[in-house]
Design a protein around this motif. Sequence first.
Motif, mmCIF file in Angstrom:
data_model
loop_
_atom_site.group_PDB
_atom_site.id
_atom_site.type_symbol
_atom_site.label_atom_id
_atom_site.label_comp_id
_atom_site.label_asym_id
_atom_site.label_seq_id
_atom_site.Cartn_x
_atom_site.Cartn_y
_atom_site.Cartn_z
ATOM 1 N N GLU A 10 0.518 -1.399 0.055
ATOM 2 C CA GLU A 10 -0.310 0.086 -0.318
ATOM 3 C C GLU A 10 0.964 1.327 0.130
ATOM 4 O O GLU A 10 2.203 1.631 0.530
ATOM 5 N N HIS A 11 0.303 2.412 -0.594
ATOM 6 C CA HIS A 11 1.199 3.717 -0.591
ATOM 7 C C HIS A 11 1.025 3.976 0.064
ATOM 8 O O HIS A 11 -0.095 3.629 1.426
ATOM 9 N N TYR A 12 2.027 4.883 0.777
ATOM 10 C CA TYR A 12 2.269 5.645 2.041
ATOM 11 C C TYR A 12 1.177 6.686 2.617
ATOM 12 O O TYR A 12 0.549 6.591 3.687
ATOM 13 N N LEU A 13 0.602 6.815 1.997
ATOM 14 C CA LEU A 13 -0.786 8.289 1.800
ATOM 15 C C LEU A 13 -1.614 7.752 2.377
ATOM 16 O O LEU A 13 -2.341 7.647 2.617
ATOM 17 N N ARG A 14 -2.386 6.609 1.603
ATOM 18 C CA ARG A 14 -3.181 5.599 1.691
ATOM 19 C C ARG A 14 -3.515 5.426 3.076
ATOM 20 O O ARG A 14 -4.925 6.189 3.928
ATOM 21 N N VAL A 15 -2.179 4.899 3.610
ATOM 22 C CA VAL A 15 -1.910 3.937 4.777
ATOM 23 C C VAL A 15 -2.107 5.097 5.681
ATOM 24 O O VAL A 15 -3.306 5.489 6.796
ATOM 25 N N PHE A 16 -1.716 7.143 5.485
ATOM 26 C CA PHE A 16 -1.846 7.469 6.722
ATOM 27 C C PHE A 16 -3.172 8.038 6.641
ATOM 28 O O PHE A 16 -3.540 8.482 7.293
ATOM 29 N N TRP A 17 -3.995 8.351 4.801
ATOM 30 C CA TRP A 17 -5.064 8.884 5.086
ATOM 31 C C TRP A 17 -6.552 7.731 5.808
ATOM 32 O O TRP A 17 -6.943 9.241 6.643
ATOM 33 N N ARG A 18 -6.020 7.251 5.759
ATOM 34 C CA ARG A 18 -6.973 6.129 6.849
ATOM 35 C C ARG A 18 -6.415 6.366 7.904
ATOM 36 O O ARG A 18 -7.430 6.281 9.002
ATOM 37 N N GLY A 19 -5.017 6.244 8.060
ATOM 38 C CA GLY A 19 -4.727 6.035 10.423
ATOM 39 C C GLY A 19 -5.728 7.692 10.410
ATOM 40 O O GLY A 19 -6.125 7.687 11.155
ATOM 41 N N PHE A 20 -5.694 8.942 9.389
ATOM 42 C CA PHE A 20 -6.267 10.580 9.936
ATOM 43 C C PHE A 20 -8.072 10.102 9.956
ATOM 44 O O PHE A 20 -8.976 10.643 10.719
ATOM 45 N N ARG A 21 -8.125 9.387 9.344
ATOM 46 C CA ARG A 21 -9.555 9.115 8.936
ATOM 47 C C ARG A 21 -10.549 8.377 10.634
ATOM 48 O O ARG A 21 -11.225 8.878 10.913
ATOM 49 N N THR A 22 -9.325 7.112 10.735
ATOM 50 C CA THR A 22 -9.834 6.897 11.877
ATOM 51 C C THR A 22 -9.718 7.591 13.041
ATOM 52 O O THR A 22 -10.315 7.807 14.070
ATOM 53 N N TRP A 23 -8.356 8.332 13.841
ATOM 54 C CA TRP A 23 -8.349 9.711 14.550
ATOM 55 C C TRP A 23 -9.068 10.836 14.535
ATOM 56 O O TRP A 23 -10.121 11.217 15.396
ATOM 57 N N ARG A 24 -9.505 11.103 13.066
ATOM 58 C CA ARG A 24 -11.191 12.399 12.677
ATOM 59 C C ARG A 24 -12.039 11.632 13.113
ATOM 60 O O ARG A 24 -12.994 12.787 14.063
ATOM 61 N N GLY A 25 -12.789 10.431 13.222
ATOM 62 C CA GLY A 25 -14.301 9.588 13.705
ATOM 63 C C GLY A 25 -13.673 9.745 15.248
ATOM 64 O O GLY A 25 -15.137 9.500 15.665
ATOM 65 N N ASN A 26 -12.666 9.375 15.383
ATOM 66 C CA ASN A 26 -12.859 9.905 17.002
ATOM 67 C C ASN A 26 -13.144 11.271 17.734
ATOM 68 O O ASN A 26 -13.299 10.498 19.295
ATOM 69 N N ARG A 27 -13.482 12.555 17.484
ATOM 70 C CA ARG A 27 -13.139 13.227 18.186
ATOM 71 C C ARG A 27 -13.597 14.219 16.933
ATOM 72 O O ARG A 27 -14.114 14.286 16.101
ATOM 73 N N PRO A 28 -14.742 14.665 18.082
ATOM 74 C CA PRO A 28 -15.337 16.689 17.397
ATOM 75 C C PRO A 28 -14.455 16.879 16.579
ATOM 76 O O PRO A 28 -13.786 18.357 16.753
ATOM 77 N N PHE A 29 -13.708 16.302 15.229
ATOM 78 C CA PHE A 29 -13.025 17.205 13.924
ATOM 79 C C PHE A 29 -13.473 18.633 13.678
ATOM 80 O O PHE A 29 -12.925 19.553 13.971
ATOM 81 N N TRP A 30 -14.715 18.674 12.875
ATOM 82 C CA TRP A 30 -15.412 19.500 12.804
ATOM 83 C C TRP A 30 -15.620 20.372 13.422
ATOM 84 O O TRP A 30 -14.697 21.605 13.113
ATOM 85 N N ALA A 31 -15.699 20.666 14.615
ATOM 86 C CA ALA A 31 -16.065 21.528 15.612
ATOM 87 C C ALA A 31 -14.563 22.291 15.844
ATOM 88 O O ALA A 31 -14.831 23.537 15.752
ATOM 89 N N GLY A 32 -13.571 21.191 16.018
ATOM 90 C CA GLY A 32 -12.417 22.300 16.316
ATOM 91 C C GLY A 32 -12.153 22.498 15.152
ATOM 92 O O GLY A 32 -10.714 23.679 15.685
ATOM 93 N N LEU A 33 -11.757 22.860 14.382
ATOM 94 C CA LEU A 33 -11.643 23.037 13.016
ATOM 95 C C LEU A 33 -12.078 24.375 12.929
ATOM 96 O O LEU A 33 -11.117 25.905 12.710
ATOM 97 N N PHE A 34 -13.586 24.855 13.018
ATOM 98 C CA PHE A 34 -13.903 25.450 12.496
ATOM 99 C C PHE A 34 -14.298 26.376 14.253
ATOM 100 O O PHE A 34 -13.836 27.857 13.766
ATOM 101 N N THR A 35 -13.521 26.000 15.019
ATOM 102 C CA THR A 35 -13.235 26.663 15.925
ATOM 103 C C THR A 35 -12.127 27.645 15.749
ATOM 104 O O THR A 35 -12.091 29.348 15.798
#
Length: 188
Positions: A10-35
């Motif tokens: 697997e390409h390292y970007l795909r692995v990074f993106w999958r890890g980021f999606r998992t991290w993003r799904g476990n916290r209020p990501f968009w709330a923090g970004l908008f704030t």
Amino acid sequence: MSPESTGQNEHYLRVFWRGFRTWRGNRPFWAGLFTMVGGLPIAYFPYANMHLGNVTLAMSTTAGAGSLIIGILLITLGLTMWFHHIVRVFAGVAAILLALISIPVANIGGFVIGFVLSLLGGALSIAWAPGEPKAAAADAGVQGEAFKDAGAGMQEPQPEFQGVASVPQQPEQYDTTAEVDGGRHRAE
């Protein structure tokens, strides 16, 4: 490389993106970004100078330090929503209050841009709730069907634990009619 190994191609970007999606799904990501994005114009505009041809407009106000503090606090609250999502309700309420305070203090809340984004981020933080793991959600669905099928006079199904011996239930040694009918005893 053996044919049994998986994931190494697997390409390292795909692995990074999958890890980021998992991290993003476990916290209020968009709330923090908008704030955080809402805190930037609140902190920036009081110190910015606009150049219109040969004319320089300084938007600094007497409350420039207050604007900077509000903006930095909003950015800090956004990071708190990301990295300490347990306190998301507190961070959301604090973000909403700081956004409201920024209206009179920081050039109408960073020319309304920072106000609206911070208000939205705080509301999203309060509304966000962690999801249930897929295994727990599937178990809850199976257990819900078991409760639906249970009769009125039957006991609720007890969860069975693997590797643990179940303890037989002892018959009750006392009369519970006083508890069932609100303290009035029936003569039978």
